[in-house]
Design an enzyme around this catalytic site. Structure first.
Site, PDB file in Angstrom:
ATOM      1  N   TYR A 151       0.904  -1.261   0.032  1.00  0.00           N
ATOM      2  CA  TYR A 151      -0.034  -0.147   0.050  1.00  0.00           C
ATOM      3  C   TYR A 151       0.864   1.197   0.054  1.00  0.00           C
ATOM      4  CZ  TYR A 151      -4.881   0.181  -0.325  1.00  0.00           C
ATOM      5  OH  TYR A 151      -6.391  -0.259  -0.724  1.00  0.00           O
ATOM      6  N   GLU A 175      -0.404   4.598  -0.622  1.00  0.00           N
ATOM      7  CA  GLU A 175      -1.300   6.016  -1.089  1.00  0.00           C
ATOM      8  C   GLU A 175      -0.321   7.237  -0.789  1.00  0.00           C
ATOM      9  OE1 GLU A 175      -6.041   5.248   0.088  1.00  0.00           O
ATOM     10  OE2 GLU A 175      -4.519   5.522   1.687  1.00  0.00           O
ATOM     11  N   ASP A 178      -6.715  12.454 -25.740  1.00  0.00           N
ATOM     12  CA  ASP A 178      -6.730  11.173 -25.311  1.00  0.00           C
ATOM     13  C   ASP A 178      -6.201  10.090 -26.243  1.00  0.00           C
ATOM     14  OD1 ASP A 178      -7.412   8.341 -24.507  1.00  0.00           O
ATOM     15  OD2 ASP A 178      -9.629   8.944 -24.011  1.00  0.00           O
ATOM     16  N   LYS A 219      -2.137  -0.537 -24.824  1.00  0.00           N
ATOM     17  CA  LYS A 219      -2.771  -0.527 -26.057  1.00  0.00           C
ATOM     18  C   LYS A 219      -1.349  -0.913 -27.070  1.00  0.00           C
ATOM     19  CE  LYS A 219      -7.242   0.697 -25.029  1.00  0.00           C
ATOM     20  NZ  LYS A 219      -8.235   1.918 -25.146  1.00  0.00           N
TER      21      LYS A 219
HETATM   22  C1  LIG Z   1      -9.381   2.186 -24.289  1.00  0.00           C
HETATM   23  C2  LIG Z   1      -9.638   3.867 -24.160  1.00  0.00           C
HETATM   24  C3  LIG Z   1      -9.923   4.180 -23.182  1.00  0.00           C
HETATM   25  C4  LIG Z   1     -10.240   3.683 -21.879  1.00  0.00           C
HETATM   26  O1  LIG Z   1      -9.412   2.697 -21.293  1.00  0.00           O
HETATM   27  P1  LIG Z   1      -9.737   1.512 -20.242  1.00  0.00           P
HETATM   28  O2  LIG Z   1      -8.553   1.166 -19.730  1.00  0.00           O
HETATM   29  O3  LIG Z   1     -10.483   0.405 -20.937  1.00  0.00           O
HETATM   30  O4  LIG Z   1     -10.483   1.959 -18.944  1.00  0.00           O
HETATM   31  C5  LIG Z   1     -10.092   5.706 -22.958  1.00  0.00           C
HETATM   32  N1  LIG Z   1     -10.024   6.336 -24.035  1.00  0.00           N
HETATM   33  C6  LIG Z   1      -9.969   5.771 -25.247  1.00  0.00           C
HETATM   34  C7  LIG Z   1      -9.740   6.667 -26.368  1.00  0.00           C
HETATM   35  C8  LIG Z   1      -9.658   4.340 -25.337  1.00  0.00           C
HETATM   36  O5  LIG Z   1      -9.315   3.881 -26.721  1.00  0.00           O
END
Ligand SMILES: *Cc1c(COP(=O)(O)O)cnc(C)c1O
Length: 415
Positions: free
Chosen positions: A54, A56, A200, A229
């Site tokens: 832990y 935090e 994003d 990813k």
């Molecule tokens: C995959 C994705 C997310 C969310 O990610 P998680 O880890 O699945 O919560 C947010 N924004 C975009 C553009 C994504 O492709």
């Protein structure tokens, strides 16, 4: 070699499912653009005793003692992120991409404020203010889409909606966007309406790190990304920003939204960032894009219609309307043939999100196995035979896919 001896003894049910998943990941052609194979080193880091801790707070400012090893691990991860992406500040604690985005709302907006994001059917993400998401319930989501003639982001619409709605936050980037995101154009619009601009880059972070996609860093207030990813790290996320926003971002992640960070994940993010800074990784990212472009060409040559006509990235969106096969039917058939994709809405889809007109494909995972451009004709050929094909054809393709993949051992899998 069985790496799950202890797991097998304690919980044979879960152990056998994990082994079955390993086999599935070895034997199937994984074309889901958000998925990948992490390296054996990243996989090992996620399975360490760091899961017992832990911590935090942030390095040097924890609410728990015993952080002698955790603090340097988190500092290393932060420094590697800063250096790889060229940013002032990095927070590596968000549990995943969705909570990372929620932290951005917490940092810069109040409930009821307006947020402008790409519409889900055009390729946006739920967390960009879409109705069924908390972000569309607690905030007022307004949207932009893509142009009907080009399938690309309609920047005129972005500007019109921004001027009319005066959003507090603007999200650019998405989850089914095959083309380069024009961060500079978004920045101009955000400046005009005095909005906080968030890129994003969950899908394309690895491509940005390798400089095969332009970087949002010079243009935006905050960069939000997943780490699992194209970046090829563990499931997790990061928020990166200029120094002026560092405090707001950190406060929003902890104590605003989360408790203790997942330190085993932080360690694995550090490892993935080290890997992503190598020439090998840059070559990998270039190959991901080359493979996607070639796969698009091979599919188009077989009569498949690609949204926006092709790709600049790792991702292809295929509109099956003219082929007369719904996306879900196609995805199920491909799965039976050992080719894993997801069904997806296409822009201006006349069908529903649960039964849409398209499929979404990507090349990050197969490229991690060493599959190259010369193999894309085979991949497109299999997709062509299965979509709208017979069950017997599915079975024949299944055999061919399995034989093909035996030549490409998947990273991290002992097969
Ligand atoms: C995959 C994705 C997310 C969310 O990610 P998680 O880890 O699945 O919560 C947010 N924004 C975009 C553009 C994504 O492709």
């Amino acid at each position: 070699m069985d790496r799950h001896v202890e797991l097998g003894r304690t919980d044979p049910e879960i152990a056998s499912l994990v082994r079955a998943e390993e086999e599935l990941q070895q034997d199937t052609l994984r074309l889901i653009p958000s998925e990948n194979y992490v390296s054996a080193a990243v996989l090992e880091a996620t399975g360490t005793v760091l899961t017992n801790k832990y911590s935090e707070g942030y390095p040097g400012r924890r609410y728990y003692e015993g952080q002698q090893n955790v603090d340097p691990i988190e500092n290393i991860a932060r420094e590697r992120a800063k250096s790889l992406f060229g940013v002032d500040h990095a927070n590596v604690q968000p549990y995943s991409g969705s909570p990372a985005n929620l932290a951005v709302y917490l940092a810069f907006a109040r409930p009821g404020d307006t947020v402008l994001g790409m519409a889900l059917p055009s390729g946006g993400h739920l967390t960009h203010g879409w109705g069924v998401s908390a972000t569309g319930t607690w905030f007022r989501g307004v949207r932009y889409g893509v142009r009907a003639d080009t399938g690309r982001t309609d920047l005129d619409e972005v500007r019109d909606v921004a001027l009319r709605e005066r959003p507090r936050l603007i999200f650019c980037g998405g989850t089914a966007v095959p083309r380069t995101v024009d961060f500079a154009a978004f920045a101009e619009i955000a400046r005009e309406v005095d909005a906080i601009l968030v890129a994003d880059v969950a899908h394309i972070a690895g491509l940005i790190a390798a400089e095969v996609h332009p970087s949002p860093v010079p243009h935006v207030d905050v960069v939000s990304t997943t780490t699992h990813k194209t970046l090829r790290g563990p499931r997790g996320a990061m928020l990166m920003c200029r120094a002026e926003h560092a405090k707001a971002i950190d406060k929003a992640v902890f104590p605003g939204l989360q408790g203790g960070p997942h330190n085993h994940t932080t360690a694995a993010i550090a490892v993935a960032l080290r890997e992503a800074a190598t020439e090998d990784f840059r070559a990998y990212a270039r190959q991901v894009v080359a493979n996607a472009k070639r796969l698009g060409e091979e599919l188009a040559a077989r009569g498949f219609e690609l949204v926006s006509g092709g790709t600049d990235t790792h991702l292809l969106l295929v509109d099956l309307t003219r082929r007369g096969v719904p996306g879900k039917v196609a995805a199920r058939a491909l799965d039976r043939a050992g080719i894993v994709v997801n069904y997806n809405t296409v822009p201006f889809d006349t069908r529903s999100p649960f039964d849409p007109s398209g499929i979404r494909l990507g090349t990050p995972a197969l490229t991690s196995r060493g599959v190259g451009v010369e193999d894309m004709a085979s991949v497109a050929g299999w997709i062509d035979r299965v979509v709208g094909g017979s069950e017997a054809e599915e079975a024949r393709v299944r055999v061919e896919v399995r034989e093909f993949l035996a030549r490409f051992p998947a990273p991290g899998l002992a097969v």
